[in-house]
Design a protein around this motif. Sequence first.
Motif, mmCIF file in Angstrom:
data_model
loop_
_atom_site.group_PDB
_atom_site.id
_atom_site.type_symbol
_atom_site.label_atom_id
_atom_site.label_comp_id
_atom_site.label_asym_id
_atom_site.label_seq_id
_atom_site.Cartn_x
_atom_site.Cartn_y
_atom_site.Cartn_z
ATOM 1 N N SER A 195 -24.753 -17.078 -15.465
ATOM 2 C CA SER A 195 -24.182 -16.393 -14.293
ATOM 3 C C SER A 195 -22.810 -15.839 -14.652
ATOM 4 O O SER A 195 -22.125 -16.369 -15.525
ATOM 5 C CB SER A 195 -24.049 -17.376 -13.122
ATOM 6 N N PRO A 196 -22.382 -14.770 -13.969
ATOM 7 C CA PRO A 196 -21.056 -14.204 -14.278
ATOM 8 C C PRO A 196 -19.955 -15.237 -14.079
ATOM 9 O O PRO A 196 -20.035 -16.087 -13.188
ATOM 10 C CB PRO A 196 -20.917 -13.058 -13.272
ATOM 11 N N ALA A 197 -18.945 -15.160 -14.914
ATOM 12 C CA ALA A 197 -17.773 -16.009 -14.727
ATOM 13 C C ALA A 197 -16.982 -15.516 -13.529
ATOM 14 O O ALA A 197 -17.130 -14.370 -13.082
ATOM 15 C CB ALA A 197 -16.907 -15.975 -15.980
ATOM 16 N N LEU A 198 -16.163 -16.391 -12.986
ATOM 17 C CA LEU A 198 -15.281 -16.039 -11.882
ATOM 18 C C LEU A 198 -13.852 -15.962 -12.412
ATOM 19 O O LEU A 198 -13.368 -16.897 -13.047
ATOM 20 C CB LEU A 198 -15.366 -17.088 -10.782
ATOM 21 N N VAL A 199 -13.203 -14.836 -12.170
ATOM 22 C CA VAL A 199 -11.806 -14.647 -12.560
ATOM 23 C C VAL A 199 -10.961 -14.616 -11.294
ATOM 24 O O VAL A 199 -11.177 -13.773 -10.421
ATOM 25 C CB VAL A 199 -11.609 -13.349 -13.371
ATOM 26 N N VAL A 242 -9.951 -27.342 -7.385
ATOM 27 C CA VAL A 242 -10.730 -27.441 -6.140
ATOM 28 C C VAL A 242 -12.037 -26.665 -6.274
ATOM 29 O O VAL A 242 -13.105 -27.139 -5.880
ATOM 30 C CB VAL A 242 -9.918 -26.915 -4.941
ATOM 31 N N VAL A 243 -11.970 -25.461 -6.849
ATOM 32 C CA VAL A 243 -13.177 -24.642 -7.020
ATOM 33 C C VAL A 243 -14.186 -25.366 -7.892
ATOM 34 O O VAL A 243 -15.384 -25.424 -7.576
ATOM 35 C CB VAL A 243 -12.817 -23.270 -7.637
ATOM 36 N N ARG A 244 -13.734 -25.946 -8.987
ATOM 37 C CA ARG A 244 -14.646 -26.663 -9.885
ATOM 38 C C ARG A 244 -15.237 -27.891 -9.208
ATOM 39 O O ARG A 244 -16.386 -28.249 -9.451
ATOM 40 C CB ARG A 244 -13.901 -27.054 -11.160
ATOM 41 N N GLY A 245 -14.448 -28.519 -8.344
ATOM 42 C CA GLY A 245 -14.973 -29.656 -7.604
ATOM 43 C C GLY A 245 -15.984 -29.253 -6.552
ATOM 44 O O GLY A 245 -16.958 -29.964 -6.302
ATOM 45 N N GLU A 246 -15.762 -28.101 -5.926
ATOM 46 C CA GLU A 246 -16.696 -27.607 -4.921
ATOM 47 C C GLU A 246 -18.027 -27.214 -5.541
ATOM 48 O O GLU A 246 -19.085 -27.436 -4.969
ATOM 49 C CB GLU A 246 -16.097 -26.387 -4.210
ATOM 50 N N GLN A 247 -17.981 -26.609 -6.707
ATOM 51 C CA GLN A 247 -19.176 -26.088 -7.360
ATOM 52 C C GLN A 247 -19.015 -26.243 -8.873
ATOM 53 O O GLN A 247 -18.522 -25.344 -9.556
ATOM 54 C CB GLN A 247 -19.386 -24.616 -6.990
ATOM 55 N N PRO A 248 -19.406 -27.393 -9.432
ATOM 56 C CA PRO A 248 -19.173 -27.634 -10.857
ATOM 57 C C PRO A 248 -19.792 -26.605 -11.791
ATOM 58 O O PRO A 248 -19.336 -26.461 -12.920
ATOM 59 C CB PRO A 248 -19.808 -29.026 -11.076
ATOM 60 N N ILE A 260 -19.639 -23.388 -11.626
ATOM 61 C CA ILE A 260 -18.886 -22.145 -11.748
ATOM 62 C C ILE A 260 -17.970 -22.206 -12.963
ATOM 63 O O ILE A 260 -17.221 -23.158 -13.142
ATOM 64 C CB ILE A 260 -18.034 -21.883 -10.484
ATOM 65 N N GLU A 261 -18.042 -21.172 -13.787
ATOM 66 C CA GLU A 261 -17.096 -21.030 -14.890
ATOM 67 C C GLU A 261 -15.968 -20.135 -14.394
ATOM 68 O O GLU A 261 -16.158 -18.951 -14.132
ATOM 69 C CB GLU A 261 -17.784 -20.438 -16.115
ATOM 70 N N VAL A 262 -14.800 -20.720 -14.219
ATOM 71 C CA VAL A 262 -13.713 -20.020 -13.544
ATOM 72 C C VAL A 262 -12.426 -20.150 -14.344
ATOM 73 O O VAL A 262 -12.133 -21.188 -14.929
ATOM 74 C CB VAL A 262 -13.517 -20.572 -12.109
ATOM 75 N N THR A 263 -11.671 -19.080 -14.373
ATOM 76 C CA THR A 263 -10.348 -19.088 -14.975
ATOM 77 C C THR A 263 -9.447 -18.175 -14.170
ATOM 78 O O THR A 263 -9.911 -17.434 -13.303
ATOM 79 C CB THR A 263 -10.406 -18.623 -16.444
ATOM 80 N N ALA A 264 -8.150 -18.248 -14.444
ATOM 81 C CA ALA A 264 -7.178 -17.430 -13.731
ATOM 82 C C ALA A 264 -6.611 -16.363 -14.648
ATOM 83 O O ALA A 264 -6.492 -16.565 -15.857
ATOM 84 C CB ALA A 264 -6.050 -18.301 -13.185
#
Length: 297
Positions: free
Chosen positions: A36-40, A61-67, A69-73
């Motif tokens: 799935s697409p990463a979240l930036v 919090v995002v990772r805890g809500e939905q483990p 999701i690959e997310v970075t800032a």
Amino acid sequence: MSTAAIPGAPLPVRTPGSRARGRHRAPERREVLAGSPALVLAVPAVAGPETRPIVDELLSVVRGEQPGIEVTAAYLGGEDAPTVAGLLAAAAEAGLAAPIVQPLVPGPHGFLPGLHKAAAETGARVLDPLGPHTKLSEAVHVRLSEANLARADRARLFAIATAADGVVLTTVGGQEAAEAAAMTGVLLASRLAVPVVAAALDVPGSVAGAVAHLKAMGAERPALAPLVIGPEADPELLATAAEETGCPSAAPIGAYPTVGQLIAASYLSVLPEPTQEQLEAAAAAAEPRTPGAHAAR
């Protein structure tokens, strides 16, 4: 196990969420499939000691809500800080799905046109700002109550001597942002049972005019409530507004958990529904393999 969706980005390893079993289990999380697409998370500020802690906590919090999701800032700059353009280019170069970009703002903001331009060059999707939303009004309410400017909830009848009898919801992004904040103001007013008006911190006279309007309506103790997460606003604007109006102010929303929940929900809302075959394949891949299981049969 998976690799990071953007080379060189500080993304977590994908971990499957645990599922409760039994009659009283909680609703299952939406499955985020491998690939799935990463979240930036696009932060409208330079990375630094004032912005990083807020952003890092929201990522947690995002990772805890939905483990899954690959997310970075991504920031506007800063030492060793990734930028949106850099992350999108890296994903395209690696042949990965174009990331989904969530602006870390509650409404219209001056950095959005540049963000859309950068995303258009790689086919990335930019999501809408986080507001207006009831979760933001909840966060603002909590910040007001922490400053003793509002009751924690309407059901409690005890009095707070410093409670505001009118609230100016302050934001940044010009008059357009103030107009967009009006709906969150309506939601906040329903929680507080006091009048709420929105004003732009970066428009001269806007906050003072809103305070005058509340006083004309009979408010004797107006207060300021920032509809500001933090990184998108100059702290001096908040301090100046409080000083010029003589009104007490709550703190910015910061990394209040509902903001992270909004980010996760916004991302999930644009993912296509997985097919049954994809779900079965993901479940099979997540099943632990016990050594010698076949021999025991």
